[in-house]
Design an enzyme around this catalytic site. Structure first.
Site, PDB file in Angstrom:
ATOM      1  CG  ASN A  13      -5.428  -2.788   6.101  1.00  0.00           C
ATOM      2  OD1 ASN A  13      -4.882  -1.800   5.639  1.00  0.00           O
ATOM      3  ND2 ASN A  13      -5.596  -2.925   7.408  1.00  0.00           N
ATOM      4  CB  CYS A  75      -6.003   4.456   5.905  1.00  0.00           C
ATOM      5  SG  CYS A  75      -6.194   2.677   5.774  1.00  0.00           S
ATOM      6  N   GLY A  76      -4.125   3.925   2.980  1.00  0.00           N
ATOM      7  CA  GLY A  76      -4.198   3.616   1.545  1.00  0.00           C
ATOM      8  C   GLY A  76      -5.257   2.578   1.213  1.00  0.00           C
ATOM      9  CG  ASN A  77      -4.805  -1.566   1.971  1.00  0.00           C
ATOM     10  OD1 ASN A  77      -4.578  -1.640   0.765  1.00  0.00           O
ATOM     11  ND2 ASN A  77      -4.007  -2.120   2.876  1.00  0.00           N
ATOM     12  CG  ASN A 164       0.619   6.902   7.072  1.00  0.00           C
ATOM     13  OD1 ASN A 164       1.168   7.083   5.991  1.00  0.00           O
ATOM     14  ND2 ASN A 164      -0.078   5.815   7.317  1.00  0.00           N
ATOM     15  CG  HIS A 166       5.033   4.234   6.154  1.00  0.00           C
ATOM     16  ND1 HIS A 166       4.301   3.102   6.419  1.00  0.00           N
ATOM     17  CD2 HIS A 166       4.151   5.191   5.793  1.00  0.00           C
ATOM     18  CE1 HIS A 166       3.013   3.361   6.211  1.00  0.00           C
ATOM     19  NE2 HIS A 166       2.894   4.621   5.832  1.00  0.00           N
ATOM     20  CG  ASN A 197       2.298   2.874  10.040  1.00  0.00           C
ATOM     21  OD1 ASN A 197       1.418   2.218  10.568  1.00  0.00           O
ATOM     22  ND2 ASN A 197       2.151   4.170   9.758  1.00  0.00           N
ATOM     23  CD  GLU A 215      -1.640  -0.934   9.093  1.00  0.00           C
ATOM     24  OE1 GLU A 215      -2.351  -0.016   9.567  1.00  0.00           O
ATOM     25  OE2 GLU A 215      -1.986  -1.640   8.142  1.00  0.00           O
ATOM     26  NE  ARG A 216       0.789   6.251  13.336  1.00  0.00           N
ATOM     27  CZ  ARG A 216       0.756   7.510  12.892  1.00  0.00           C
ATOM     28  NH1 ARG A 216       1.541   8.412  13.425  1.00  0.00           N
ATOM     29  NH2 ARG A 216      -0.028   7.862  11.886  1.00  0.00           N
ATOM     30  CB  CYS A 224       0.138  -1.356   5.368  1.00  0.00           C
ATOM     31  SG  CYS A 224       0.289   0.384   5.804  1.00  0.00           S
ATOM     32  N   GLY A 225      -1.543  -0.051   2.539  1.00  0.00           N
ATOM     33  CA  GLY A 225      -1.365   0.654   1.268  1.00  0.00           C
ATOM     34  C   GLY A 225      -0.312   1.744   1.341  1.00  0.00           C
ATOM     35  CB  THR A 226       0.299   4.597   3.680  1.00  0.00           C
ATOM     36  OG1 THR A 226       0.033   3.820   4.861  1.00  0.00           O
ATOM     37  CG2 THR A 226      -0.886   5.496   3.373  1.00  0.00           C
ATOM     38  N   GLY A 227       2.011   1.851   3.426  1.00  0.00           N
ATOM     39  CA  GLY A 227       3.274   1.146   3.672  1.00  0.00           C
ATOM     40  C   GLY A 227       3.878   0.609   2.381  1.00  0.00           C
TER      41      GLY A 227
HETATM   42  N1  LIG Z   1      -3.519   0.218   6.795  1.00  0.00           N
HETATM   43  C1  LIG Z   1      -3.372   1.542   6.362  1.00  0.00           C
HETATM   44  C2  LIG Z   1      -2.652   2.496   7.272  1.00  0.00           C
HETATM   45  C3  LIG Z   1      -3.515   2.831   8.488  1.00  0.00           C
HETATM   46  C4  LIG Z   1      -2.894   3.880   9.373  1.00  0.00           C
HETATM   47  C5  LIG Z   1      -1.700   3.404  10.130  1.00  0.00           C
HETATM   48  N2  LIG Z   1      -1.989   2.360  11.048  1.00  0.00           N
HETATM   49  C6  LIG Z   1      -1.079   4.606  10.867  1.00  0.00           C
HETATM   50  O1  LIG Z   1      -1.300   4.764  12.081  1.00  0.00           O
HETATM   51  O2  LIG Z   1      -0.396   5.403  10.222  1.00  0.00           O
HETATM   52  C7  LIG Z   1      -2.978   1.658   4.903  1.00  0.00           C
HETATM   53  O3  LIG Z   1      -3.448   0.809   4.128  1.00  0.00           O
HETATM   54  O4  LIG Z   1      -2.301   2.612   4.507  1.00  0.00           O
END
Ligand SMILES: N[C@@H](CCC[C@H](N)C(=O)O)C(=O)O
Length: 279
Positions: A13, A75-77, A164, A166, A197, A215-216, A224-227
């Protein structure tokens, strides 16, 4: 005027990091960020991250534009990459530094570990429909295993905000999902007023999950870290996994824990510098 940047990635990412410590205004507009992220006509990345001065007692502020120019809350990553970028900028040892970073999702705290990884206190997950946000349930209810019609099929989805939004759905075989064709239909579904997302999760066992993500604002990414954090929470809420698990993404594994002690999520994974340049 040429601007210096450093390219990083967290499990594929990838992000363009910019030293923006002298001002609270990003040096690039969202439109410029779109050009920089273009993989054919620009540098190529999933997003641009700005290291800005801290606010409200924090060390730094992180802002990020997705590759389509939209601005996500977190954004987690990316925040793991930012932590390594900051130690490089400060010219200090890469171990045991803990930063408190102001983000649109609140204060997030990444810490560099002895083995070169970054462990991030991602804060508490938010579960109410109004916090996602989604209209899938009344605002003060959670969205756990609710049916959602997408691309002519009913998916059972669980929604989690890590700052964000999910939308998570559990599938038998994650490799069989046609992300290219259905991803943007989830992202732009009218039940998600701020878009979403979407994570597709295959449970291998209670401590090992496979994930693919749309991802959104960025489409298919390698991680995706938050994902991954949101997916572990969804797995626990559906009694499909334990509170500690490895999440395998196309770009590699992340270790995620949802602590029973403080209700916070801890994410551990790598962040690698790729190259520096001027553009
Ligand atoms: N890749 C990211 C998340 C980036 C933001 C995402 N695209 C959004 O719009 O919420 C991660 O690693 O969390």
């Amino acid at each position: 005027m040429a601007i210096e940047f450093t390219k990083y990635h967290g499990l594929g990412n990838d992000f363009i990091l910019i030293d923006n410590r002298s001002s609270l205004t990003p040096v690039l507009t969202p439109e410029k960020a779109v050009q920089w992220c273009d993989r054919h006509f620009g540098i190529g990345a999933d997003g641009v991250i700005f290291a800005l001065p801290g606010q409200n007692g924090t060390d730094y502020t992180m802002r990020i534009f997705n590759s389509d120019g939209s601005e996500p809350e977190m954004c987690g990553n990316g925040i793991r990459c930012l932590a390594v970028f900051l130690t490089d900028l400060e010219g200090i040892s890469r171990t045991k530094d803990k930063y408190h970073i102001h983000t649109l999702a609140g204060v997030i705290a990444p810490q560099l570990t002895d083995d070169g990884q970054v462990k991030v206190d991602m804060g508490e997950p938010r579960l109410l429909a109004e916090e996602i946000p989604t209209t899938l349930s009344p605002s003060e209810f959670q969205v756990i295993n609710q049916p959602l019609e997408v691309a002519g099929k009913t998916w059972d989805v669980t929604c989690v905000s890590m700052g964000n939004p999910h939308c998570i759905t559990f599938v038998e075989d994650v490799a069989a999902i046609n992300l290219e064709s259905i991803g943007s239909q989830f992202e732009n579904h009218p039940v998600f007023p701020k878009k979403t997302n979407t994570e597709f999760i295959e449970i291998v066992n209670r401590n090992y999950l496979k994930m693919r993500v749309w991802e959104r604002g960025a489409g298919i990414t390698l991680a995706c870290g938050t994902g991954a954090c949101a997916s572990l929470v969804a797995g626990v809420l559906n009694d499909k996994c334990d509170r500690t698990a490895t999440i395998e993404l196309p770009g590699g594994p992340l270790e995620i824990e949802w602590s029973e002690l403080d209700n916070r999520i801890y994410m551990t994974g790598p962040a690698e510098r790729v190259f520096t340049g001027k553009y």
